[in-house]
Scaffold this active site. Structure first.
Site, short mmCIF file in Angstrom:
data_model
loop_
_atom_site.label_atom_id
_atom_site.label_comp_id
_atom_site.label_asym_id
_atom_site.label_seq_id
_atom_site.Cartn_x
_atom_site.Cartn_y
_atom_site.Cartn_z
CB SER A 44 -1.04 -0.19 1.18
OG SER A 44 -2.21 0.90 0.89
CG ASP A 62 -4.60 -1.94 0.67
OD1 ASP A 62 -3.53 -2.48 1.23
OD2 ASP A 62 -4.70 -0.66 0.88
#
Length: 293
Positions: free
Chosen positions: A38, A183
Protein backbone atom coordinates in the site's frame (compact mmCIF):
# COMPACT_ATOMS: atom_id res chain seq x y z
CA UNK A 1 25.64 0.28 4.89
CA UNK A 2 23.36 -1.76 2.64
CA UNK A 3 20.13 -3.21 4.06
CA UNK A 4 16.99 -4.89 2.76
CA UNK A 5 14.09 -2.55 3.52
CA UNK A 6 10.43 -3.22 4.25
CA UNK A 7 7.71 -0.55 4.44
CA UNK A 8 4.25 -1.07 5.88
CA UNK A 9 0.96 0.27 4.62
CA UNK A 10 -0.85 3.10 6.32
CA UNK A 11 -2.39 5.38 3.72
CA UNK A 12 -1.69 9.07 4.27
CA UNK A 13 0.20 8.18 7.44
CA UNK A 14 2.96 7.15 5.02
CA UNK A 15 4.43 10.64 5.47
CA UNK A 16 6.01 9.22 8.64
CA UNK A 17 7.94 6.74 6.48
CA UNK A 18 9.63 9.72 4.82
CA UNK A 19 10.81 11.12 8.12
CA UNK A 20 12.32 7.80 9.14
CA UNK A 21 14.03 7.35 5.78
CA UNK A 22 15.57 10.81 5.98
CA UNK A 23 17.32 9.82 9.21
CA UNK A 24 18.50 6.50 7.74
CA UNK A 25 19.93 8.26 4.68
CA UNK A 26 21.71 10.78 6.91
CA UNK A 27 23.37 7.85 8.68
CA UNK A 28 24.58 6.35 5.39
CA UNK A 29 22.06 3.50 5.29
CA UNK A 30 20.99 2.51 1.78
CA UNK A 31 18.43 0.01 0.54
CA UNK A 32 19.52 -2.88 -1.66
CA UNK A 33 16.22 -4.79 -1.98
CA UNK A 34 12.84 -3.34 -1.09
CA UNK A 35 9.39 -4.61 -0.25
CA UNK A 36 6.19 -2.84 0.70
CA UNK A 37 2.43 -2.80 0.87
CA UNK A 38 0.00 0.00 0.00
CA UNK A 39 1.60 3.33 1.04
CA UNK A 40 4.75 1.33 1.69
CA UNK A 41 4.60 0.10 -1.90
CA UNK A 42 4.76 3.69 -3.16
CA UNK A 43 7.74 4.40 -0.93
CA UNK A 44 9.53 1.21 -1.94
CA UNK A 45 8.93 1.80 -5.66
CA UNK A 46 10.20 5.37 -5.55
CA UNK A 47 13.35 4.44 -3.62
CA UNK A 48 13.98 1.49 -5.97
CA UNK A 49 13.73 3.93 -8.89
CA UNK A 50 16.44 6.11 -7.36
CA UNK A 51 14.58 8.80 -5.43
CA UNK A 52 15.85 10.03 -2.07
CA UNK A 53 13.41 10.76 0.74
CA UNK A 54 13.94 14.51 0.28
CA UNK A 55 13.10 14.20 -3.42
CA UNK A 56 9.95 12.22 -2.60
CA UNK A 57 8.89 14.87 -0.08
CA UNK A 58 9.44 17.59 -2.69
CA UNK A 59 7.27 15.67 -5.15
CA UNK A 60 4.50 15.28 -2.57
CA UNK A 61 4.68 18.96 -1.61
CA UNK A 62 4.22 19.85 -5.28
CA UNK A 63 1.24 17.51 -5.62
CA UNK A 64 -2.30 18.20 -4.52
CA UNK A 65 -3.02 14.82 -2.94
CA UNK A 66 -6.79 15.37 -3.05
CA UNK A 67 -6.64 15.05 -6.87
CA UNK A 68 -6.20 11.30 -6.33
CA UNK A 69 -9.88 11.22 -5.33
CA UNK A 70 -10.98 10.87 -8.94
CA UNK A 71 -14.65 10.00 -8.86
CA UNK A 72 -16.11 8.92 -12.19
CA UNK A 73 -17.92 11.76 -13.94
CA UNK A 74 -21.65 11.33 -14.32
CA UNK A 75 -24.80 13.41 -14.76
CA UNK A 76 -26.34 11.69 -11.74
CA UNK A 77 -26.43 13.84 -8.56
CA UNK A 78 -23.29 13.39 -6.42
CA UNK A 79 -24.76 11.57 -3.38
CA UNK A 80 -26.53 9.05 -5.62
CA UNK A 81 -23.56 8.61 -7.95
CA UNK A 82 -21.29 7.81 -4.99
CA UNK A 83 -23.55 4.97 -3.93
CA UNK A 84 -23.78 3.68 -7.51
CA UNK A 85 -19.99 3.74 -7.88
CA UNK A 86 -19.64 1.92 -4.60
CA UNK A 87 -22.20 -0.73 -5.60
CA UNK A 88 -21.40 -1.32 -9.27
CA UNK A 89 -17.72 -0.33 -9.50
CA UNK A 90 -16.90 -1.48 -5.96
CA UNK A 91 -15.09 1.75 -5.05
CA UNK A 92 -15.78 5.45 -4.59
CA UNK A 93 -12.76 6.54 -6.63
CA UNK A 94 -11.20 5.18 -9.81
CA UNK A 95 -7.55 5.25 -8.74
CA UNK A 96 -6.49 6.16 -12.29
CA UNK A 97 -5.09 9.56 -11.29
CA UNK A 98 -2.96 7.91 -8.61
CA UNK A 99 -1.64 5.31 -11.04
CA UNK A 100 -0.88 7.93 -13.72
CA UNK A 101 0.96 10.06 -11.16
CA UNK A 102 3.09 7.12 -10.04
CA UNK A 103 3.82 6.19 -13.68
CA UNK A 104 4.94 9.72 -14.48
CA UNK A 105 7.23 10.03 -11.45
CA UNK A 106 8.86 6.66 -12.11
CA UNK A 107 9.30 7.57 -15.77
CA UNK A 108 11.25 10.67 -14.70
CA UNK A 109 13.87 8.21 -13.41
CA UNK A 110 13.68 6.03 -16.52
CA UNK A 111 11.75 3.28 -14.75
CA UNK A 112 8.60 1.81 -16.30
CA UNK A 113 8.48 -1.96 -15.79
CA UNK A 114 10.13 -4.46 -13.47
CA UNK A 115 12.69 -5.14 -16.21
CA UNK A 116 14.09 -1.64 -15.60
CA UNK A 117 15.22 -2.68 -12.12
CA UNK A 118 17.74 -5.34 -11.03
CA UNK A 119 16.14 -8.74 -10.51
CA UNK A 120 14.60 -9.02 -7.06
CA UNK A 121 15.06 -5.31 -6.34
CA UNK A 122 11.38 -4.60 -5.65
CA UNK A 123 8.51 -6.77 -4.44
CA UNK A 124 5.03 -5.57 -3.57
CA UNK A 125 2.00 -7.19 -1.96
CA UNK A 126 -1.57 -7.25 -3.31
CA UNK A 127 -4.66 -9.36 -2.58
CA UNK A 128 -6.41 -11.43 -5.26
CA UNK A 129 -9.85 -11.74 -3.67
CA UNK A 130 -11.24 -13.69 -6.65
CA UNK A 131 -8.94 -16.60 -5.87
CA UNK A 132 -8.45 -15.85 -2.18
CA UNK A 133 -4.69 -15.53 -2.63
CA UNK A 134 -1.92 -13.20 -1.59
CA UNK A 135 0.03 -11.89 -4.58
CA UNK A 136 3.73 -11.11 -4.44
CA UNK A 137 4.42 -8.79 -7.36
CA UNK A 138 6.01 -9.36 -9.77
CA UNK A 139 6.84 -12.98 -8.80
CA UNK A 140 3.30 -14.41 -8.78
CA UNK A 141 2.34 -12.91 -12.15
CA UNK A 142 3.96 -15.85 -13.94
CA UNK A 143 1.47 -18.22 -12.35
CA UNK A 144 -1.30 -16.16 -13.94
CA UNK A 145 0.32 -16.34 -17.35
CA UNK A 146 1.39 -12.69 -17.26
CA UNK A 147 5.02 -11.81 -18.14
CA UNK A 148 6.44 -10.33 -14.96
CA UNK A 149 9.42 -8.52 -16.49
CA UNK A 150 7.30 -6.24 -18.66
CA UNK A 151 4.57 -5.58 -16.09
CA UNK A 152 4.24 -1.84 -15.27
CA UNK A 153 5.44 -1.00 -11.77
CA UNK A 154 2.84 1.77 -11.52
CA UNK A 155 0.09 -0.81 -12.07
CA UNK A 156 1.58 -3.08 -9.40
CA UNK A 157 1.70 -0.18 -6.93
CA UNK A 158 -1.89 0.74 -7.76
CA UNK A 159 -2.93 -2.85 -7.09
CA UNK A 160 -1.17 -2.80 -3.72
CA UNK A 161 -2.86 0.52 -2.81
CA UNK A 162 -6.44 -0.50 -3.67
CA UNK A 163 -8.08 0.17 -0.30
CA UNK A 164 -11.39 -1.77 -0.49
CA UNK A 165 -14.51 0.33 -1.14
CA UNK A 166 -12.34 3.48 -1.32
CA UNK A 167 -10.54 2.82 -4.62
CA UNK A 168 -12.01 0.60 -7.32
CA UNK A 169 -10.37 -2.85 -7.42
CA UNK A 170 -7.96 -3.57 -10.26
CA UNK A 171 -9.34 -6.09 -12.73
CA UNK A 172 -6.43 -8.22 -13.83
CA UNK A 173 -7.01 -10.34 -16.95
CA UNK A 174 -4.95 -13.49 -17.24
CA UNK A 175 -5.03 -16.94 -18.82
CA UNK A 176 -7.04 -18.21 -15.87
CA UNK A 177 -9.67 -15.51 -16.21
CA UNK A 178 -10.33 -12.21 -14.49
CA UNK A 179 -8.96 -11.51 -11.03
CA UNK A 180 -10.24 -8.77 -8.73
CA UNK A 181 -7.23 -7.33 -6.92
CA UNK A 182 -7.31 -5.03 -3.89
CA UNK A 183 -5.03 -3.63 -1.20
CA UNK A 184 -2.26 -5.98 -0.12
CA UNK A 185 -2.79 -4.89 3.45
CA UNK A 186 -5.74 -7.25 3.70
CA UNK A 187 -3.33 -10.19 3.79
CA UNK A 188 0.09 -8.79 4.67
CA UNK A 189 0.51 -5.14 5.57
CA UNK A 190 4.19 -5.53 6.47
CA UNK A 191 5.83 -8.28 4.36
CA UNK A 192 9.12 -8.61 6.20
CA UNK A 193 8.83 -12.39 5.69
CA UNK A 194 9.74 -11.88 2.03
CA UNK A 195 13.39 -11.66 3.00
CA UNK A 196 13.43 -14.94 4.89
CA UNK A 197 13.53 -17.19 1.85
CA UNK A 198 16.79 -18.61 3.10
CA UNK A 199 18.65 -18.73 6.40
CA UNK A 200 21.76 -16.99 5.12
CA UNK A 201 21.25 -13.24 5.13
CA UNK A 202 23.42 -11.32 2.70
CA UNK A 203 22.71 -8.07 4.57
CA UNK A 204 20.68 -6.79 7.52
CA UNK A 205 16.90 -6.43 7.25
CA UNK A 206 15.40 -3.12 8.37
CA UNK A 207 11.68 -2.45 8.49
CA UNK A 208 9.56 0.63 9.11
CA UNK A 209 6.10 -0.15 10.44
CA UNK A 210 3.33 2.38 11.04
CA UNK A 211 1.99 0.84 14.23
CA UNK A 212 2.71 0.05 17.85
CA UNK A 213 4.73 -2.92 18.96
CA UNK A 214 2.48 -5.88 19.68
CA UNK A 215 2.81 -5.53 23.47
CA UNK A 216 2.16 -1.77 23.32
CA UNK A 217 -0.99 -1.93 21.20
CA UNK A 218 -3.80 -0.10 23.06
CA UNK A 219 -7.24 -1.65 23.35
CA UNK A 220 -9.72 -0.43 20.74
CA UNK A 221 -13.05 0.95 21.88
CA UNK A 222 -15.82 -0.65 19.81
CA UNK A 223 -19.04 1.29 20.30
CA UNK A 224 -20.96 0.90 17.04
CA UNK A 225 -21.01 -0.79 13.64
CA UNK A 226 -18.52 1.67 12.12
CA UNK A 227 -15.95 1.19 14.89
CA UNK A 228 -16.55 -2.56 14.62
CA UNK A 229 -15.69 -2.46 10.90
CA UNK A 230 -12.57 -0.38 11.58
CA UNK A 231 -11.45 -2.83 14.27
CA UNK A 232 -12.11 -5.82 12.00
CA UNK A 233 -10.12 -4.26 9.15
CA UNK A 234 -7.22 -3.27 11.42
CA UNK A 235 -7.07 -6.75 12.96
CA UNK A 236 -7.21 -8.40 9.55
CA UNK A 237 -4.33 -6.21 8.33
CA UNK A 238 -2.00 -6.69 11.25
CA UNK A 239 -2.57 -10.01 13.01
CA UNK A 240 -0.65 -12.25 10.57
CA UNK A 241 2.39 -9.99 10.39
CA UNK A 242 2.33 -9.22 14.13
CA UNK A 243 2.55 -12.91 15.02
CA UNK A 244 5.45 -13.39 12.64
CA UNK A 245 7.25 -10.27 13.84
CA UNK A 246 6.98 -11.24 17.49
CA UNK A 247 8.96 -14.39 16.79
CA UNK A 248 11.76 -13.03 14.67
CA UNK A 249 12.27 -9.44 13.65
CA UNK A 250 11.11 -6.99 16.30
CA UNK A 251 14.63 -5.73 17.00
CA UNK A 252 15.03 -4.80 13.31
CA UNK A 253 11.86 -2.73 13.02
CA UNK A 254 11.25 0.98 13.53
CA UNK A 255 7.76 1.12 15.01
CA UNK A 256 5.93 4.42 14.47
CA UNK A 257 2.65 4.48 16.44
CA UNK A 258 0.19 7.01 15.05
CA UNK A 259 -3.34 8.10 15.82
CA UNK A 260 -6.23 6.24 14.22
CA UNK A 261 -8.31 7.79 11.45
CA UNK A 262 -5.67 9.44 9.23
CA UNK A 263 -5.44 6.70 6.61
CA UNK A 264 -7.76 8.28 4.00
CA UNK A 265 -7.44 11.94 5.03
CA UNK A 266 -6.40 13.16 1.58
CA UNK A 267 -6.88 16.81 2.58
CA UNK A 268 -4.26 16.52 5.29
CA UNK A 269 -3.03 19.91 6.51
CA UNK A 270 0.63 20.92 6.22
CA UNK A 271 0.78 20.96 10.01
CA UNK A 272 -0.33 17.33 10.26
CA UNK A 273 2.11 16.32 7.52
CA UNK A 274 4.95 17.95 9.47
CA UNK A 275 3.90 16.14 12.64
CA UNK A 276 3.93 12.79 10.82
CA UNK A 277 7.37 13.44 9.32
CA UNK A 278 8.81 14.59 12.65
CA UNK A 279 7.37 11.54 14.39
CA UNK A 280 9.06 9.29 11.83
CA UNK A 281 12.36 11.10 12.33
CA UNK A 282 12.21 10.86 16.11
CA UNK A 283 11.35 7.16 16.09
CA UNK A 284 14.18 6.40 13.66
CA UNK A 285 16.71 8.32 15.75
CA UNK A 286 15.65 6.49 18.91
CA UNK A 287 15.84 3.15 17.09
CA UNK A 288 19.36 3.72 15.77
CA UNK A 289 20.69 4.45 19.26
CA UNK A 290 20.30 0.79 20.22
CA UNK A 291 20.10 -1.11 16.91
CA UNK A 292 22.56 -3.95 16.51
CA UNK A 293 22.70 -6.01 13.33
Amino acid sequence: MDVDGVFSGGGIKGYALLGACEVLEEQGITFNRLAGTSAGAIMAAFIAAGYTSKEILKILNETKISTFLDQKKTIIPLPISKWLCLYWRMGLYQGKTLEDWIRQKLANKGVYTFSDLPKGKLRLIASDISSGKLLVLPDDLEGLGIPKETFPIAKAVRMSCGLPFFFEPVKLHSLSGKSIVVDGGLLSNFPIWLFDEDNKRKRPILGIKLSYKADEQPKREIKNALSLFEALFSTMKDVHDARYISRRHEKDIIFIPLEEGLTTEFNLSDQKKDVLIKTGRLRAKDFLKTWTY
